[in-house]
Structure formats: C-alpha cells, structure tokens
Design a protein around this motif. Sequence first.
Motif, PDB file in Angstrom:
ATOM      1  N   LYS A 108       0.846  -1.154   0.016  1.00  0.00           N
ATOM      2  CA  LYS A 108       0.106  -0.021   0.150  1.00  0.00           C
ATOM      3  C   LYS A 108       0.760   1.210  -0.307  1.00  0.00           C
ATOM      4  CE  LYS A 108      -3.367  -0.100   3.034  1.00  0.00           C
ATOM      5  NZ  LYS A 108      -4.039   0.089   4.355  1.00  0.00           N
ATOM      6  N   SER A 141      -2.883   1.191  -4.266  1.00  0.00           N
ATOM      7  CA  SER A 141      -2.028  -0.209  -4.325  1.00  0.00           C
ATOM      8  C   SER A 141      -0.906   0.071  -4.973  1.00  0.00           C
ATOM      9  CB  SER A 141      -3.237  -1.318  -5.328  1.00  0.00           C
ATOM     10  OG  SER A 141      -3.083  -0.762  -6.577  1.00  0.00           O
ATOM     11  N   VAL A 142       0.047  -0.611  -4.883  1.00  0.00           N
ATOM     12  CA  VAL A 142       1.228  -0.802  -5.415  1.00  0.00           C
ATOM     13  C   VAL A 142       1.103  -0.539  -7.117  1.00  0.00           C
ATOM     14  CG1 VAL A 142       3.426  -1.775  -6.054  1.00  0.00           C
ATOM     15  CG2 VAL A 142       2.813  -1.780  -3.811  1.00  0.00           C
ATOM     16  N   ASP A 143       0.192  -1.424  -7.609  1.00  0.00           N
ATOM     17  CA  ASP A 143      -0.143  -1.249  -9.299  1.00  0.00           C
ATOM     18  C   ASP A 143      -0.665  -0.210  -9.675  1.00  0.00           C
ATOM     19  OD1 ASP A 143       0.871  -3.719  -9.563  1.00  0.00           O
ATOM     20  OD2 ASP A 143      -1.184  -4.761  -9.351  1.00  0.00           O
ATOM     21  N   GLN A 144      -1.667   0.627  -8.855  1.00  0.00           N
ATOM     22  CA  GLN A 144      -2.259   1.845  -9.113  1.00  0.00           C
ATOM     23  C   GLN A 144      -1.041   3.122  -9.035  1.00  0.00           C
ATOM     24  OE1 GLN A 144      -5.104   2.046  -5.938  1.00  0.00           O
ATOM     25  NE2 GLN A 144      -6.526   1.942  -7.256  1.00  0.00           N
ATOM     26  N   ARG A 189       2.153   2.663  -9.304  1.00  0.00           N
ATOM     27  CA  ARG A 189       3.004   2.318 -10.343  1.00  0.00           C
ATOM     28  C   ARG A 189       2.735   2.969 -11.789  1.00  0.00           C
ATOM     29  NH1 ARG A 189       4.632  -2.842  -9.588  1.00  0.00           N
ATOM     30  NH2 ARG A 189       6.490  -2.569  -8.706  1.00  0.00           N
ATOM     31  N   GLN A 190       1.384   2.802 -12.088  1.00  0.00           N
ATOM     32  CA  GLN A 190       0.774   3.428 -13.216  1.00  0.00           C
ATOM     33  C   GLN A 190       0.964   4.813 -13.149  1.00  0.00           C
ATOM     34  OE1 GLN A 190      -2.998   1.870 -13.693  1.00  0.00           O
ATOM     35  NE2 GLN A 190      -2.445  -0.010 -14.690  1.00  0.00           N
ATOM     36  N   GLN A 212       7.632   5.247 -15.606  1.00  0.00           N
ATOM     37  CA  GLN A 212       8.965   4.572 -15.648  1.00  0.00           C
ATOM     38  C   GLN A 212       9.738   5.593 -15.156  1.00  0.00           C
ATOM     39  OE1 GLN A 212       9.912   2.668 -19.328  1.00  0.00           O
ATOM     40  NE2 GLN A 212       8.293   1.112 -19.144  1.00  0.00           N
ATOM     41  N   GLN A 272      10.160   5.027  -9.968  1.00  0.00           N
ATOM     42  CA  GLN A 272       9.788   3.404 -10.000  1.00  0.00           C
ATOM     43  C   GLN A 272      10.873   2.490  -9.768  1.00  0.00           C
ATOM     44  OE1 GLN A 272       7.825   2.078 -13.650  1.00  0.00           O
ATOM     45  NE2 GLN A 272       7.467   0.162 -12.805  1.00  0.00           N
ATOM     46  N   ASP A 297      10.422  -0.200  -6.530  1.00  0.00           N
ATOM     47  CA  ASP A 297      10.642  -1.697  -6.804  1.00  0.00           C
ATOM     48  C   ASP A 297      11.721  -2.053  -5.859  1.00  0.00           C
ATOM     49  OD1 ASP A 297       8.800  -1.650  -8.929  1.00  0.00           O
ATOM     50  OD2 ASP A 297      10.412  -1.422 -10.448  1.00  0.00           O
TER      51      ASP A 297
END
Length: 94
Positions: free
Chosen positions: A41, A62-65, A67-68, A72, A76, A80
Amino acid sequence: MNARLCDVLDRFYPGFLTCHVLVETPEQVTDLYTVLLDGAKVLRFELPRTAEPEPLEVETFSVDQFRQMIGQGKFQLMLDRAIQDYLHAYADAR
C-alpha cells in the motif's frame, strides 16, 4: 524515519509491519510524505508540524495503481527496491 512519523502511522494504520519512506518533502508548516506500507500500500499525505499531528489530504493507492501513476524512471526503481527490501525482510522473518 522520525519518531513523529512512526507515531502517526501507528495511530492511523495499526498493525503495519514495515514502512519505507519513498519521498519526504519538508515545508514550513507541513511535511509531505509518500510511504510504502508492508510492500503493498502506498500512502501520500501531509503531516502538520504540531504536537499531535493528524495526516491531511491522505491518498491511498495499491502498488499497481501507484506504479501506473508514476510511470517508468528513477522513482519506479526506488519503489521496486523498497518492495524488494520488504519481500527479503518478510522472507527472513518466516
């Protein structure tokens, strides 16, 4: 990580195991934070410089949200690396 931030996270997000400060931006009245909790989170918030601060303008991703949102690049890579650190620490704790 400073004690004030730890206290706030303990109060408002009890039970978290690990915290990685991704970004800390000091300002005159508040400090801005982006924090990874438990490798899953991301929180972004302002923390007033008061005796009993409460986080302001809290955004949770969320991590995915997240990251988007960041795309890059260097940030990022930092995210990671923080997730990898969490996963290694969690695996060692088992």
